[in-house]
Write an enzyme that holds these catalytic residues in place. Sequence first.
Site, mmCIF file in Angstrom:
data_model
loop_
_atom_site.group_PDB
_atom_site.id
_atom_site.type_symbol
_atom_site.label_atom_id
_atom_site.label_comp_id
_atom_site.label_asym_id
_atom_site.label_seq_id
_atom_site.Cartn_x
_atom_site.Cartn_y
_atom_site.Cartn_z
ATOM 1 N N GLN A 72 -3.243 0.483 -0.178
ATOM 2 C CA GLN A 72 -2.776 0.078 -1.504
ATOM 3 C C GLN A 72 -2.678 1.258 -2.464
ATOM 4 O O GLN A 72 -2.465 1.061 -3.666
ATOM 5 C CB GLN A 72 -3.715 -0.989 -2.087
ATOM 6 C CG GLN A 72 -3.835 -2.247 -1.251
ATOM 7 C CD GLN A 72 -2.551 -3.049 -1.174
ATOM 8 O OE1 GLN A 72 -1.625 -2.842 -1.960
ATOM 9 N NE2 GLN A 72 -2.475 -3.980 -0.227
ATOM 10 N N LYS A 119 4.050 -1.567 3.630
ATOM 11 C CA LYS A 119 3.749 -1.741 2.206
ATOM 12 C C LYS A 119 4.440 -0.682 1.346
ATOM 13 O O LYS A 119 4.321 -0.708 0.122
ATOM 14 C CB LYS A 119 2.241 -1.698 1.976
ATOM 15 C CG LYS A 119 1.455 -2.792 2.689
ATOM 16 C CD LYS A 119 -0.011 -2.760 2.303
ATOM 17 C CE LYS A 119 -0.894 -3.568 3.234
ATOM 18 N NZ LYS A 119 -0.532 -4.965 3.361
ATOM 19 N N HIS A 166 -11.013 -4.979 3.029
ATOM 20 C CA HIS A 166 -10.105 -5.765 3.856
ATOM 21 C C HIS A 166 -10.751 -5.883 5.233
ATOM 22 O O HIS A 166 -11.465 -4.981 5.682
ATOM 23 C CB HIS A 166 -8.763 -5.029 3.940
ATOM 24 C CG HIS A 166 -7.668 -5.783 4.602
ATOM 25 N ND1 HIS A 166 -7.615 -5.958 5.972
ATOM 26 C CD2 HIS A 166 -6.550 -6.390 4.104
ATOM 27 C CE1 HIS A 166 -6.526 -6.635 6.288
ATOM 28 N NE2 HIS A 166 -5.868 -6.919 5.173
ATOM 29 N N ASP A 204 -9.406 3.735 3.431
ATOM 30 C CA ASP A 204 -8.312 2.771 3.563
ATOM 31 C C ASP A 204 -7.380 2.992 2.377
ATOM 32 O O ASP A 204 -7.716 2.659 1.242
ATOM 33 C CB ASP A 204 -8.880 1.352 3.570
ATOM 34 C CG ASP A 204 -7.802 0.269 3.529
ATOM 35 O OD1 ASP A 204 -6.603 0.614 3.508
ATOM 36 O OD2 ASP A 204 -8.166 -0.920 3.505
ATOM 37 N N CYS A 232 -7.443 -11.633 3.453
ATOM 38 C CA CYS A 232 -8.202 -10.864 4.465
ATOM 39 C C CYS A 232 -9.444 -10.229 3.858
ATOM 40 O O CYS A 232 -9.873 -9.147 4.273
ATOM 41 C CB CYS A 232 -7.332 -9.806 5.123
ATOM 42 S SG CYS A 232 -5.948 -10.485 6.062
#
Length: 518
Positions: free
Chosen positions: A295, A318, A212, A292, A458
């Site tokens: 998700q 999220k 991302h 990261d 992104c």
Amino acid sequence: RKTMKFMISIPFAALLVVSAYPDQISAFTVPPSSNNRIAAATTSRSNVVRSVLEKNPVTAASDDGSSSIQKDDDASEAWWKHHKMEHSDLAERIRGDFSILQTTTIGDEKKPLIYLDSAATSQKPKQVIDALDEYYTKNNSNVHRGAHTLSRQATAAYEDARDSIQRFINASSRNEIVYTGGATEALNLVANSYGIANIKAGDEIVFSEMEHHANLVPWQILSQRTGAKLRFAKLNKESGGLDIEQMESLLNENTKLVAFPHVSNVLACINPVKEIVAMVRSKCPDAKIVLDACQSVPHMKVDVQDLGVDFLAASGHKMCAPTGIGFLWGKEDLLNSMPPYQSGGEMIDHVTMESATYAKSPARFEAGTPAIAQAVGLGAAIKYLEGIGMDKVEKYEHELAEYLHKRMSEVEGVSTLGPPVGVERAAICAFTVDGIHPSDLSTFLDMEGVAVRAGHHCCQPLHQTLGISHSARASLYIYNTKEDIDQFIEKLKSTIGFFANLSSNEETGADDDFVPFI
């Protein structure tokens, strides 16, 4: 109409504007901001398509003009009609907590909302909304700065949320949890604090093609400011994930920082974090590892002590929390060795007219009045997910992911991105459709009540690597159901059939009844 073959690069709705509405072209003349241009163009294109479809409804059409294109040969025996999910009771139990899914309708025909864009942001349950309401109506005050009752209550709620994050990711200390405006700010904090203080010319920063932009651009800027070299871990196009062997070949004594996603927000691949960590520690033990986890944290158990990374970034919105809140996790001694990211109130220890000393983490990185209500909402969201059980969340989403991907793989003309059928993946499915621009696909699906995302998500370098400019993406969460997926597939097929019918009409010259396209 004659340019239909180029739709993959020229959005269909844009063609409508040019060919059918030349007088309205000026609607695309907007201020120079890229975001303004995108918003104005999207709105204008959507309005044009909507007006056309009022006269020409979306129906799937076969070669003989009937509405049976891509219909199962024997729909009554289709495997998916009898498919059962072992953990589907989860969605049935909690769906009522999300009032937006019960009350929202789309368009004049009031079609029920099918929300398949949770990788962009999740919906919020009643429990989180109630926590925000309670804070503002009963506890609203600044934190850490008052002895009065409201300030104490606000501080308690704010810090209780920090304890909830610590517990949720199994951090060894609450001092390792730094509130940020989101994962983007968390990653920028690492780049601008740890990075500026420790990365120098000749050092190497490794990140992957699937990043991302929030886990890519900060390292580019850091490289420009320090003279460090960027190195890129590539995709294994057969597996749909990282090429681990190629990534390992990049690691050496000059590698000082390695960044990668736990789960790709486009490919849906679940990267082997512990394997990568062991590889980095073996090849370049001094390198810091940045994960990261946007998700992954909302969708599976994440244990930072078990994973062994140095920093982890996640966003609240999220995972059922409000927008504008996220967190950075970092090892406590590492955080206390880093200079402040921003300066002002709250982050200081002692200030004179000539100098200042700084508080330890987390206060060191939380200058000014924080996003108190948002933090309280994040704490409520974590308690909500803990009440469900992250083991149950992960098991159910695995079923959703497997079912979605298998059904998508059976739709003619659709190419899904990421790991092939049979390989474990997250409940995200980015895809392209032959001859249909993703933005047009998303617009048509929206008119059927189905919310999917279209664009580069992104991840422009990733799309460039894949040889495409954009994709559409359906992404699921705990409140989605098998029926949501079935409705999506039905509407997707009918939309593809609509475009196929246009192409067929063009080839046969049977377009006299389709005035808006002439």
